[in-house]
Design an enzyme around this catalytic site. Structure first.
Site, short mmCIF file in Angstrom:
data_model
loop_
_atom_site.label_atom_id
_atom_site.label_comp_id
_atom_site.label_asym_id
_atom_site.label_seq_id
_atom_site.Cartn_x
_atom_site.Cartn_y
_atom_site.Cartn_z
N VAL A 18 -45.36 -73.82 -75.55
CA VAL A 18 -44.59 -75.06 -75.42
C VAL A 18 -45.45 -76.10 -74.70
O VAL A 18 -46.11 -75.79 -73.69
CB VAL A 18 -43.28 -74.82 -74.65
N ASP A 125 -30.36 -64.02 -74.33
CA ASP A 125 -31.53 -63.97 -73.45
C ASP A 125 -31.42 -65.02 -72.34
O ASP A 125 -32.38 -65.72 -72.04
CB ASP A 125 -32.81 -64.18 -74.28
N1 LIG Z 1 -37.63 -78.48 -74.06
C1 LIG Z 1 -38.44 -78.08 -73.09
N2 LIG Z 1 -38.81 -78.91 -72.11
C2 LIG Z 1 -39.62 -78.48 -71.13
N3 LIG Z 1 -40.10 -77.23 -71.02
C3 LIG Z 1 -39.75 -76.34 -71.97
C4 LIG Z 1 -38.91 -76.72 -73.05
N4 LIG Z 1 -38.72 -75.63 -73.84
C5 LIG Z 1 -39.41 -74.64 -73.26
N5 LIG Z 1 -40.05 -75.05 -72.15
C6 LIG Z 1 -40.88 -74.25 -71.24
O1 LIG Z 1 -41.57 -73.27 -71.98
C7 LIG Z 1 -41.18 -71.94 -71.57
C8 LIG Z 1 -41.13 -71.04 -72.80
O2 LIG Z 1 -40.24 -71.60 -73.75
P1 LIG Z 1 -39.32 -70.69 -74.66
O3 LIG Z 1 -38.51 -69.80 -73.76
O4 LIG Z 1 -38.56 -71.55 -75.60
O5 LIG Z 1 -40.41 -69.87 -75.44
P2 LIG Z 1 -40.32 -68.38 -75.99
O6 LIG Z 1 -41.60 -68.09 -76.68
O7 LIG Z 1 -39.08 -68.24 -76.81
O8 LIG Z 1 -40.19 -67.61 -74.62
P3 LIG Z 1 -39.61 -66.16 -74.30
O9 LIG Z 1 -40.81 -65.36 -73.92
O10 LIG Z 1 -38.66 -66.40 -73.15
O11 LIG Z 1 -38.91 -65.66 -75.54
C9 LIG Z 1 -39.82 -72.14 -70.89
O12 LIG Z 1 -39.58 -71.17 -69.90
C10 LIG Z 1 -39.99 -73.51 -70.26
O13 LIG Z 1 -40.61 -73.42 -69.00
#
Ligand SMILES: Nc1ncnc2c1ncn2[C@@H]1O[C@H](COP(=O)(O)OP(=O)(O)OP(=O)(O)O)[C@@H](O)[C@H]1O
Length: 437
Positions: A18, A125
């Site tokens: 992200v 989650d």
């Molecule tokens: N819209 C947003 N604005 C700011 N930061 C964000 C946003 N979306 C995600 N993040 C940051 O990025 C991190 C990871 O995002 P996300 O949880 O969507 O990814 P993931 O690959 O699905 O992670 P996980 O390992 O939890 O499944 C979040 O914990 C947050 O800190």
């Protein structure tokens, strides 16, 4: 994607990286989530749970998906940007949150969750890293594991980060419900008080052990579905005297402890829904005031002048077209002389950060509720005050958030003191429980 210029990396999750980015055409700051796997067809993208759920869910406490871009077999989600996640907020915190701050955060999470569950999704989650915060606003993010409530078990895929994982998932039930999100809410609520995870298991069995240490072993008579769970044997060997939750979370009020206990029930059926949580006394902001000489009710009513301004209002709390969710409130519009009875610090608190926290957008609304809720705890009977001790709480809920009064047809004598420039007072009896206010 040439419209977006990457500014910095925000997170590296399981499914995606992200980034903070700027839309060079509009100068809007956004978050770009670049999925780690490749997507060769649009159909694959459209069927992603994260996309399906986020496209359907439109709520101020759920992160907005602005755009989806597929380019060179790579998939990007353009999301609204938030400053940090709740884990970072807690980590950087020098002192515990005030209970009213916790109330403000949790009420928003619960409103988002209630919307999600009503629309047929559960998150699966929920954890501090997936709760994103900007100023006092908190939003639920990361719908990668979201599932439709109507989808049929068995649910065999990996679910939720261990520390926030509900016992039925740890016990390897293959049919769980949105109640797993409520367990996670309980764990996050506890953590907001202590700034430490309440069940920090180092393995799945250690996770169950840590839960037993706090809650005691499950009562299988009231939790029969999992009696045959494969791991029952493992945890029935634990010989543990459970801790007192008030000792584990010493800075939490009794109302908070009660809510956490309900949310962290072994039996998913005993956990309140998000809507029910919002009715819990924990969210019923009460600030006791020093008991004045004489009967407080007499004193308060007599001091508003010869004609107390009382109104009985019928409120429609529903936000969906099919909702039928009415509340009854007794409004009291105090005179300045009545307000002067209360300590100045309480009045200033009512207009300070806590109010914004409880209801973001507070500043946008000029008129605020003033009520003594008559909405009953069990929704079947109207409570009547039995305790003469009254307390005052400063309502932070603008009319527009919870519905509009449908009628003031029960109007009692009304003395319209010109008082609109000050927030109204909400009167509530301290013993009364479970209203949604
Ligand atoms: N819209 C947003 N604005 C700011 N930061 C964000 C946003 N979306 C995600 N993040 C940051 O990025 C991190 C990871 O995002 P996300 O949880 O969507 O990814 P993931 O690959 O699905 O992670 P996980 O390992 O939890 O499944 C979040 O914990 C947050 O800190």
């Amino acid at each position: 994607m040439e419209r977006y210029r990457i500014l910095k990396e925000l997170g590296d999750g399981t499914c995606g990286n992200v980034y903070k980015a700027i839309n060079t055409e509009t100068s809007e700051i956004v978050a770009v989530k670049k999925m780690k796997r490749k997507f060769y067809f649009w159909e694959e993208c459209i069927n992603l749970r994260e996309i399906k759920s986020l496209r359907k869910l439109n709520h101020p406490n759920i992160i907005k998906l602005k755009e989806i871009v597929r380019e060179n077999n790579e998939l990007f989600f353009i999301l609204e940007y938030m400053e940090r996640n709740l884990y970072q907020l807690m980590k950087d915190r020098q002192r515990p949150f005030l209970e009213e701050e916790i109330r403000g955060l949790m009420s928003q999470v619960l409103q988002g969750l209630a919307h999600m569950h009503k629309n047929g999704y559960f998150h699966r989650d929920l954890k501090p890293e997936n709760l994103l915060v900007t100023n006092d606003v908190i939003k639920i993010a990361d719908f990668g594991l979201a599932r439709e409530v109507s989808s049929l078990p068995p649910f065999t895929d990996y679910v939720s980060t261990r520390w926030y994982r509900a016992p039925e998932v740890l016990l390897q039930s293959s049919s769980y419900t949105p109640a797993i999100d409520m367990w996670a809410v309980g764990a996050v609520l506890a953590e907001l008080f202590t700034l430490c995870p309440i069940f920090p298991g180092e393995s799945e069995i250690d996770q169950l052990y840590k839960i037993c240490c706090v809650l005691g072993p499950p009562d299988w008579t009231s939790f029969p579905e999992l009696r045959s769970a494969s791991r029952l044997f493992d945890i029935s060997c634990f010989d543990i005297t459970p801790a007192n939750l008030s000792d584990v979370i010493p800075n939490a009020s009794l109302e908070a402890i009660d809510l956490i206990k309900q949310l962290c029930s072994w039996d998913p059926l005993r956990r309140p829904t998000a809507d029910q949580c919002l009715q819990h006394p924990f969210f019923h902001v009460d600030m006791s005031i020093p008991r004045p000489l004489g009967d407080p009710l007499q004193m308060n009513l007599s001091s508003v002048g010869p004609e107390p301004n009382l109104e009985l209002n019928l409120w429609d709390f529903g936000t969906e077209k099919d909702d039928c969710y009415l509340g009854l409130t007794l409004a009291v519009n105090p005179t300045p002389s009545c307000l002067d009875l209360f300590p100045a610090k309480m009045a200033s608190k009512s207009q300070g950060a806590g109010t914004d926290m409880f209801c973001p957008g507070f500043q946008d609304h000029s008129q605020h509720s003033v009520f003594w809720s008559l909405f009953p705890t069990d929704h079947h009977q109207i409570s009547t005050p039995v305790d003469s001790s009254l307390s005052l709480s400063f309502s932070t809920i603008p009319h527009s958030t919870i519905g509009a009064p449908q009628s003031t047809g029960f109007g009692m004598t009304s003395l319209q003191t010109n008082f609109l420039e000050r927030p109204f007072l909400a009167m509530s009896s301290s013993f009364q429980q479970g209203r949604c206010l």
